[in-house]
Design a protein around this motif. Structure first.
Motif, PDB file in Angstrom:
ATOM      1  N   VAL A 171      -5.976  -3.058  -1.302  1.00 41.35           N
ATOM      2  CA  VAL A 171      -4.639  -2.505  -1.069  1.00 41.35           C
ATOM      3  C   VAL A 171      -3.718  -2.848  -2.247  1.00 41.35           C
ATOM      4  CG1 VAL A 171      -2.537  -2.784   0.341  1.00 41.35           C
ATOM      5  CG2 VAL A 171      -4.734  -2.341   1.453  1.00 41.35           C
ATOM      6  N   ILE A 172      -3.818  -4.075  -2.742  1.00 39.79           N
ATOM      7  CA  ILE A 172      -2.976  -4.450  -3.886  1.00 39.79           C
ATOM      8  C   ILE A 172      -3.397  -3.668  -5.137  1.00 39.79           C
ATOM      9  CG2 ILE A 172      -2.198  -6.361  -5.377  1.00 39.79           C
ATOM     10  CD1 ILE A 172      -1.000  -6.476  -2.561  1.00 39.79           C
ATOM     11  N   ILE A 178      -4.000  -7.498  13.219  1.00 42.19           N
ATOM     12  CA  ILE A 178      -4.846  -6.425  12.690  1.00 42.19           C
ATOM     13  C   ILE A 178      -6.287  -6.616  13.156  1.00 42.19           C
ATOM     14  CG2 ILE A 178      -5.774  -5.398  10.555  1.00 42.19           C
ATOM     15  CD1 ILE A 178      -3.009  -6.174   9.261  1.00 42.19           C
ATOM     16  N   TYR A 179      -6.732  -7.866  13.156  1.00 43.01           N
ATOM     17  CA  TYR A 179      -8.081  -8.218  13.627  1.00 43.01           C
ATOM     18  C   TYR A 179      -8.255  -7.745  15.076  1.00 43.01           C
ATOM     19  CZ  TYR A 179     -12.143 -11.395  14.174  1.00 43.01           C
ATOM     20  OH  TYR A 179     -13.393 -11.933  14.380  1.00 43.01           O
ATOM     21  N   LEU A 223     -12.720   2.044   8.158  1.00 41.65           N
ATOM     22  CA  LEU A 223     -11.998   1.575   6.965  1.00 41.65           C
ATOM     23  C   LEU A 223     -10.620   2.213   6.904  1.00 41.65           C
ATOM     24  CD1 LEU A 223     -14.737   1.762   4.166  1.00 41.65           C
ATOM     25  CD2 LEU A 223     -14.113  -0.198   5.589  1.00 41.65           C
ATOM     26  N   GLY A 224     -10.565   3.507   7.240  1.00 33.99           N
ATOM     27  CA  GLY A 224      -9.291   4.224   7.265  1.00 33.99           C
ATOM     28  C   GLY A 224      -8.330   3.583   8.259  1.00 33.99           C
ATOM     29  N   THR A 225      -8.847   3.244   9.442  1.00 33.94           N
ATOM     30  CA  THR A 225      -8.017   2.600  10.464  1.00 33.94           C
ATOM     31  C   THR A 225      -7.522   1.243   9.967  1.00 33.94           C
ATOM     32  OG1 THR A 225      -9.428   3.624  12.132  1.00 33.94           O
ATOM     33  CG2 THR A 225      -7.967   1.865  12.887  1.00 33.94           C
ATOM     34  N   LEU A 226      -8.424   0.468   9.390  1.00 29.41           N
ATOM     35  CA  LEU A 226      -8.042  -0.860   8.888  1.00 29.41           C
ATOM     36  C   LEU A 226      -6.956  -0.738   7.814  1.00 29.41           C
ATOM     37  CD1 LEU A 226      -8.338  -3.907   8.657  1.00 29.41           C
ATOM     38  CD2 LEU A 226     -10.321  -3.550   7.164  1.00 29.41           C
ATOM     39  N   PHE A 227      -7.129   0.234   6.924  1.00 30.54           N
ATOM     40  CA  PHE A 227      -6.105   0.438   5.895  1.00 30.54           C
ATOM     41  C   PHE A 227      -4.767   0.786   6.539  1.00 30.54           C
ATOM     42  CE2 PHE A 227      -3.475   3.237   3.416  1.00 30.54           C
ATOM     43  CZ  PHE A 227      -3.290   2.498   2.265  1.00 30.54           C
TER      44      PHE A 227
END
Ligand SMILES: [Zn+2]
Length: 232
Positions: free
Chosen positions: A126-127, A5-6, A29-33
């Motif tokens: 996310v959790i 992901i990094y 942030l959307g992409t990372l999510f």
């Protein structure tokens, strides 16, 4: 997967082009999510939100949060389908910390770059989101949360040790709440006491025309950028 992901972020974001990026957008942030959801949950979170709610998830960068790393909020204006979910990430601790430190723990995991710290914060959120979607309730101090965040992402704690403006004022300038400080506005020099530190310091200056305080004195309140302060 966390490393993948990094690397994905570095390759695909025009802002996040190094571990200690200087610029980030809400779209990042959307992409990372999304990549986190894809790799860890097979994209099921995004599909669940699409299938059950009218509004898509939203992402926001917050410049006002100075102690929390992030927040996940659920707003229910009426029918369940209209519920909205938002993940907000605080930029102040993320940017401030890696200006003066080379590492900091987030979720009990040592992070060496802003991007690593951002990933840990997003994983925590996310959790929160998964709990909110499943039960309408979420608590990161509770056992269930700690089990999930530990087994999916290897977090050992539900906190971060990123530096807040208060920590930075203390470390870099030796200034803490209660200290006597001086500052200048339009050529006038003021002497006061630091009352609170957020993005700026709240400084109380004795003033006969000011507001009465419990110590029997009257004070005028100033919001002063930290770098304008000098210890008295
Ligand atoms: Zn939390």
């Amino acid at each position: 997967m966390q490393r993948e992901i990094y690397e994905h972020m570095l390759l695909n974001s025009s802002n996040v082009n190094s571990g200690n990026f200087d610029v980030i957008s809400a779209a990042d942030l959307g992409t990372l999510f999304q990549v986190t959801d894809e790799l860890f949950f097979g994209g099921v979170i995004t599909r669940f939100v699409e299938a059950n709610f009218n509004k898509p998830l939203t992402f926001r960068l917050s410049t006002r949060m100075t102690t929390a790393g992030g927040t996940t909020t659920m707003t229910s204006p009426g029918p369940r389908r209209d519920t909205e979910f938002e993940i907000a990430i605080a930029t102040t601790p993320l940017f401030g910390t890696f200006q003066i430190e080379s590492q900091a723990k987030v979720g009990g995991v040592v992070c060496h770059t802003r991007l690593e710290a951002l990933q840990r914060i997003m994983e925590h959120e996310v959790i929160h989101l998964v709990e909110l979607l499943a039960t309408d309730d979420s608590n990161c101090q509770a056992k269930r949360f700690r089990n999930w965040v530990g087994s999916y992402f290897g977090h050992r704690e539900s906190n971060h040790q990123l530096l807040t403006p208060r920590d930075i004022a203390r470390k870099q300038m030796g200034i803490r709440c209660g200290d006597a400080v001086t500052f200048r506005i339009k050529g006038d020099r003021y002497l006061g006491t630091v009352n609170r530190i957020t993005k700026r310091a709240t400084v109380l200056v004795k003033d006969p025309a000011g507001t009465p305080y419990t110590d029997g004195e009257r004070y005028a309140k100033f919001y002063v950028p930290l770098k304008m302060l000098k210890r008295a």
